[in-house]
Scaffold this active site. Structure first.
Site, PDB file in Angstrom:
ATOM      1  CB  SER A  39      -0.904   0.130   1.370  1.00  0.00           C
ATOM      2  OG  SER A  39      -0.438   0.006   2.410  1.00  0.00           O
ATOM      3  CG  HIS A  65      -2.855  -0.679  -3.009  1.00  0.00           C
ATOM      4  ND1 HIS A  65      -3.594   0.699  -2.690  1.00  0.00           N
ATOM      5  CD2 HIS A  65      -3.162  -1.445  -1.758  1.00  0.00           C
ATOM      6  CE1 HIS A  65      -3.577   0.749  -1.325  1.00  0.00           C
ATOM      7  NE2 HIS A  65      -3.606  -0.549  -0.647  1.00  0.00           N
ATOM      8  CD  GLU A  76      -3.771   3.301  -5.291  1.00  0.00           C
ATOM      9  OE1 GLU A  76      -3.657   4.321  -5.590  1.00  0.00           O
ATOM     10  OE2 GLU A  76      -3.307   2.586  -4.457  1.00  0.00           O
ATOM     11  CG  ASN A 109      -2.956   4.354   1.067  1.00  0.00           C
ATOM     12  OD1 ASN A 109      -3.949   4.440   1.756  1.00  0.00           O
ATOM     13  ND2 ASN A 109      -2.445   3.248   0.766  1.00  0.00           N
TER      14      ASN A 109
END
Length: 281
Positions: A116, A137, A149, A188
């Protein structure tokens, strides 16, 4: 399909791939409890799908039959795509991918990471096939959230990126987005500063977790407040992503608040441990 790790994310990816009709082999720690716990996670999730009417009992049984757990990484040698889903630790992921590079026989096989936060180029360069290393991800819970992702590094080939996107969109039925190969990628890099700001508000005594979460759910229409979301992600994972972001960009908004660090050190990791900013049964 090969998957390494059968924690929350590994089990979720294994379930998703099995429901898509793939032959799934999951490598877990040789500890006696690891395989049992991993199988229980998958069974419990599939059973919930049946109970809620989202899944037919026959489909659950077929998915379970498609998943094999092993304690030997060598059993992944014949896989065409291997996703590592171990804990968010760069040294551990580098060592694992280097080992998989030696084990997986097909030179065209894709080695993917569910990291991540760790830039993919750092993981790819430890192998002899950096062109085949990519980030996939997934988001928790894997069975519910549609986004994945897809992160290709400067060393990842265009063909591998296209194959990975096809796998995500066509085989798994998820929504792929291409994210930049930088710490935290796209989601993130936006999310973590928001969560850290909420933690700092608790730390400074400005408001309680419940009030902060109510403000964001009732006032901004977020489905979940930032403190409950941090608990769901895992406070250890939240801290690890924050550390990766701060290490790369040195921006104060990415620095882990002392409260978060103390909670992780104390084992208060959120829902998976029964206690974080909230207490869970």
């Amino acid at each position: 399909m090969g998957i390494v790790g059968c924690g929350t994310m590994g089990a979720g990816v294994a379930e998703l791939c099995a429901l898509a009709g793939l032959d799934v082999r999951v490598a877990v720690s040789p500890r006696d409890t690891s395989a049992v716990a991993g199988r229980q996670r998958i069974v419990a999730s599939l059973d919930r799908g049946v109970q809620k009417g989202r899944l037919a009992p026959a489909d659950r049984d077929a998915a379970l039959a498609a998943i094999e757990l092993t304690t030997r990484l060598d059993d992944l040698s014949d896989r065409q795509l291997v996703i590592e889903a171990i804990h968010e630790d760069e040294a551990a992921k580098v060592e694992l991918l280097s080992t998989l590079d030696r084990i997986v026989a097909d030179p065209d096989a894709i080695l993917a990471s569910n990291t991540s936060s760790i830039p993919i180029v750092r993981l790819g360069r430890c192998t002899r096939r950096a062109r085949n290393v990519i980030g996939l991800h997934f988001f928790n819970p894997v069975s519910v959230l549609p986004l994945v992702e897809v992160v290709s590094s400067v060393l990842t080939s265009e063909d591998v990126r296209d194959r990975a996107e096809h796998f995500v969109a066509t085989v798994l039925g998820k929504e792929p987005i291409h994210s930049p190969d930088r710490a935290g990628f796209l989601v993130n890099a936006l999310l973590i500063p928001y969560l850290l700001a909420a933690i700092r508000m608790v730390e400074s005594g400005l408001a309680t977790p419940a009030v902060i979460d109510q403000g964001m759910t009732s006032g901004c229409s977020h489905p979940m407040g930032p403190l409950r979301l941090a608990d769901l992600i895992g406070l250890d994972v939240t801290a690890a992503i924050a550390d990766a972001l701060y290490d790369e960009f040195k921006e104060p908004l990415y620095a882990s608040p002392p409260l978060l660090q103390r909670m992780v050190e104390g084992g208060l990791l959120g829902r998976k441990r029964g206690r974080g900013f909230y207490v869970y049964s």
